[in-house]
Scaffold this motif. Sequence first.
Motif, PDB file in Angstrom:
ATOM      1  N   GLU A  12      24.743 -75.192 -39.960  1.00 53.29           N
ATOM      2  CA  GLU A  12      23.519 -74.546 -39.446  1.00 53.29           C
ATOM      3  C   GLU A  12      23.195 -74.825 -38.090  1.00 53.29           C
ATOM      4  OE1 GLU A  12      20.649 -76.490 -42.332  1.00 53.29           O
ATOM      5  OE2 GLU A  12      20.854 -74.746 -43.525  1.00 53.29           O
ATOM      6  N   PHE A  13      22.817 -74.006 -37.242  1.00 47.62           N
ATOM      7  CA  PHE A  13      22.681 -73.881 -35.993  1.00 47.62           C
ATOM      8  C   PHE A  13      21.520 -74.578 -35.431  1.00 47.62           C
ATOM      9  CE2 PHE A  13      21.390 -71.522 -32.052  1.00 47.62           C
ATOM     10  CZ  PHE A  13      22.055 -72.452 -31.041  1.00 47.62           C
ATOM     11  N   GLY A  14      21.379 -75.766 -35.095  1.00 45.10           N
ATOM     12  CA  GLY A  14      20.478 -76.659 -34.335  1.00 45.10           C
ATOM     13  C   GLY A  14      18.960 -76.360 -34.741  1.00 45.10           C
ATOM     14  N   GLU A  15      18.085 -75.778 -34.123  1.00 46.31           N
ATOM     15  CA  GLU A  15      16.729 -75.690 -34.167  1.00 46.31           C
ATOM     16  C   GLU A  15      16.455 -74.409 -34.958  1.00 46.31           C
ATOM     17  OE1 GLU A  15      14.838 -75.708 -30.563  1.00 46.31           O
ATOM     18  OE2 GLU A  15      15.417 -77.719 -29.762  1.00 46.31           O
ATOM     19  N   VAL A  16      17.411 -73.777 -35.126  1.00 54.18           N
ATOM     20  CA  VAL A  16      17.423 -72.442 -35.915  1.00 54.18           C
ATOM     21  C   VAL A  16      17.377 -72.735 -37.372  1.00 54.18           C
ATOM     22  CG1 VAL A  16      18.275 -70.086 -36.566  1.00 54.18           C
ATOM     23  CG2 VAL A  16      18.354 -71.005 -34.077  1.00 54.18           C
ATOM     24  N   ALA A  17      17.843 -73.696 -37.875  1.00 47.19           N
ATOM     25  CA  ALA A  17      17.897 -74.134 -39.316  1.00 47.19           C
ATOM     26  C   ALA A  17      16.597 -74.590 -39.845  1.00 47.19           C
ATOM     27  CB  ALA A  17      19.035 -75.308 -39.272  1.00 47.19           C
ATOM     28  N   LEU A  18      16.448 -74.025 -40.921  1.00 52.02           N
ATOM     29  CA  LEU A  18      15.309 -74.329 -41.720  1.00 52.02           C
ATOM     30  C   LEU A  18      15.223 -75.674 -42.234  1.00 52.02           C
ATOM     31  CD1 LEU A  18      14.687 -70.798 -43.510  1.00 52.02           C
ATOM     32  CD2 LEU A  18      13.690 -71.680 -41.652  1.00 52.02           C
ATOM     33  N   ALA A  19      13.982 -76.389 -42.430  1.00 48.62           N
ATOM     34  CA  ALA A  19      14.165 -77.846 -42.775  1.00 48.62           C
ATOM     35  C   ALA A  19      14.553 -77.840 -44.320  1.00 48.62           C
ATOM     36  CB  ALA A  19      12.726 -78.253 -42.691  1.00 48.62           C
ATOM     37  N   THR A  20      14.156 -76.947 -45.152  1.00 54.02           N
ATOM     38  CA  THR A  20      14.480 -77.017 -46.611  1.00 54.02           C
ATOM     39  C   THR A  20      15.751 -76.345 -46.909  1.00 54.02           C
ATOM     40  OG1 THR A  20      12.890 -75.095 -46.892  1.00 54.02           O
ATOM     41  CG2 THR A  20      12.231 -77.128 -47.339  1.00 54.02           C
ATOM     42  N   GLY A  21      16.267 -75.567 -45.809  1.00 52.50           N
ATOM     43  CA  GLY A  21      17.550 -74.779 -46.427  1.00 52.50           C
ATOM     44  C   GLY A  21      17.276 -73.102 -46.707  1.00 52.50           C
ATOM     45  N   ALA A  22      18.175 -72.429 -46.380  1.00 53.35           N
ATOM     46  CA  ALA A  22      17.777 -71.136 -46.596  1.00 53.35           C
ATOM     47  C   ALA A  22      18.001 -70.968 -48.150  1.00 53.35           C
ATOM     48  CB  ALA A  22      18.537 -70.089 -45.765  1.00 53.35           C
ATOM     49  N   LYS A  23      17.238 -70.102 -48.716  1.00 58.36           N
ATOM     50  CA  LYS A  23      17.889 -69.717 -50.031  1.00 58.36           C
ATOM     51  C   LYS A  23      17.965 -68.168 -50.320  1.00 58.36           C
ATOM     52  CE  LYS A  23      14.995 -73.773 -51.660  1.00 58.36           C
ATOM     53  NZ  LYS A  23      14.025 -74.272 -52.665  1.00 58.36           N
ATOM     54  N   ALA A  24      18.658 -67.902 -51.400  1.00 59.44           N
ATOM     55  CA  ALA A  24      18.901 -66.646 -51.864  1.00 59.44           C
ATOM     56  C   ALA A  24      17.479 -66.093 -52.390  1.00 59.44           C
ATOM     57  CB  ALA A  24      19.900 -66.432 -52.739  1.00 59.44           C
ATOM     58  N   ASP A  25      17.114 -64.860 -52.025  1.00 57.60           N
ATOM     59  CA  ASP A  25      15.914 -64.267 -52.632  1.00 57.60           C
ATOM     60  C   ASP A  25      16.386 -63.201 -53.429  1.00 57.60           C
ATOM     61  OD1 ASP A  25      13.517 -62.844 -52.879  1.00 57.60           O
ATOM     62  OD2 ASP A  25      12.686 -64.117 -51.128  1.00 57.60           O
ATOM     63  N   VAL A  26      15.886 -63.082 -54.792  1.00 62.26           N
ATOM     64  CA  VAL A  26      16.337 -62.070 -55.432  1.00 62.26           C
ATOM     65  C   VAL A  26      15.701 -60.634 -54.982  1.00 62.26           C
ATOM     66  CG1 VAL A  26      16.760 -63.442 -57.600  1.00 62.26           C
ATOM     67  CG2 VAL A  26      14.372 -62.566 -56.937  1.00 62.26           C
ATOM     68  N   ARG A  27      14.770 -60.624 -54.098  1.00 64.50           N
ATOM     69  CA  ARG A  27      13.965 -59.341 -53.832  1.00 64.50           C
ATOM     70  C   ARG A  27      14.825 -58.755 -52.825  1.00 64.50           C
ATOM     71  NH1 ARG A  27       8.705 -61.155 -51.716  1.00 64.50           N
ATOM     72  NH2 ARG A  27       9.988 -63.069 -50.898  1.00 64.50           N
ATOM     73  N   ALA A  28      15.703 -59.115 -52.292  1.00 67.85           N
ATOM     74  CA  ALA A  28      16.593 -58.922 -51.188  1.00 67.85           C
ATOM     75  C   ALA A  28      17.696 -57.660 -51.604  1.00 67.85           C
ATOM     76  CB  ALA A  28      17.121 -59.960 -50.477  1.00 67.85           C
ATOM     77  N   ASN A  29      17.370 -56.291 -51.219  1.00 68.11           N
ATOM     78  CA  ASN A  29      18.494 -55.512 -51.794  1.00 68.11           C
ATOM     79  C   ASN A  29      19.520 -55.097 -50.701  1.00 68.11           C
ATOM     80  OD1 ASN A  29      16.680 -54.417 -54.162  1.00 68.11           O
ATOM     81  ND2 ASN A  29      15.167 -53.993 -52.635  1.00 68.11           N
ATOM     82  N   ARG A  64      22.396 -69.586 -22.602  1.00 70.72           N
ATOM     83  CA  ARG A  64      21.460 -68.405 -22.636  1.00 70.72           C
ATOM     84  C   ARG A  64      21.715 -67.805 -24.004  1.00 70.72           C
ATOM     85  NH1 ARG A  64      23.805 -64.406 -18.226  1.00 70.72           N
ATOM     86  NH2 ARG A  64      22.407 -63.120 -19.256  1.00 70.72           N
ATOM     87  N   VAL A  65      22.846 -67.705 -24.352  1.00 74.57           N
ATOM     88  CA  VAL A  65      23.089 -67.092 -25.774  1.00 74.57           C
ATOM     89  C   VAL A  65      22.358 -67.905 -26.825  1.00 74.57           C
ATOM     90  CG1 VAL A  65      24.839 -66.738 -27.727  1.00 74.57           C
ATOM     91  CG2 VAL A  65      25.454 -66.065 -25.292  1.00 74.57           C
ATOM     92  N   GLU A  66      22.473 -69.186 -27.014  1.00 76.89           N
ATOM     93  CA  GLU A  66      21.751 -69.995 -27.983  1.00 76.89           C
ATOM     94  C   GLU A  66      20.135 -69.829 -27.933  1.00 76.89           C
ATOM     95  OE1 GLU A  66      22.969 -73.975 -27.214  1.00 76.89           O
ATOM     96  OE2 GLU A  66      24.986 -73.639 -28.308  1.00 76.89           O
TER      97      GLU A  66
END
Length: 237
Positions: free
Chosen positions: A124-141, A159-161
């Motif tokens: 996970e990239f530095g400060e961009v990471a979510l504290a709880t970790g990303a989860k799959a969402d069944v609503r995503a189509n 600059r890119v970061e």
Amino acid sequence: MPVHSSYGSLSLRLIPALLWAICIVASAEVRAESLWALTFIEVKVGARGHAGGVLRQQASALREHASWPAQVMLLQEISRPERFVLVEREKPDVSTEGVREIQSVAELLTDELTAPPDLRMNREFGEVALATGAKADVRANVYVVAHLVIGAPGPDRARVETALRQLSIAARQSEGNLRFDVWQQTDRTNHFNLISGWIGESQFRAFAASRVARDFRQTVGPLLGSPYDERLFRRVD
């Protein structure tokens, strides 16, 4: 003797606090060590039905031993359905099991594969990471997988970061977005993988046309080491 008794009592009172602190540190270390595996699989056009069935079984098997069962996904590219991506979150001590599973898929799909499975390990990239970790969402189509390669390290990388952080914040606040993750490859730190989930394709395209998304592309465009690769997928497991 009373002093020793008091000292012993104090020590006993400190033990739970020390254990709690150790647990916090251990938990933080587990989060810090967790990795994301992206495996890109391409099969013959005529074999995509059978291959999809094999890969769905493989995703199910991965969930049985994964530390985060809900964070294993099988994606199929919309425009070219002979392409799949297996997404798996694991820790280093068990990630090799995932590699063995991928190798068994390669053996099962020997005649169907057009190229060897491409496994990319990410953190996970530095400060961009979510504290709880990303989860799959069944609503995503719709899921979007983008690959970003920065040509050279140095001031341009910073600059890119910064641009990646700004993009992730804006995306997560945009209508129809259910997740937006930025991952950095462990073996090539100038390679980034962006994974996002959306209610629908129209919501993603609206964000892609937004000012913040266009500013991001304008910032990174001159710094790219290869063309910006962005593909749309559906979850099929």
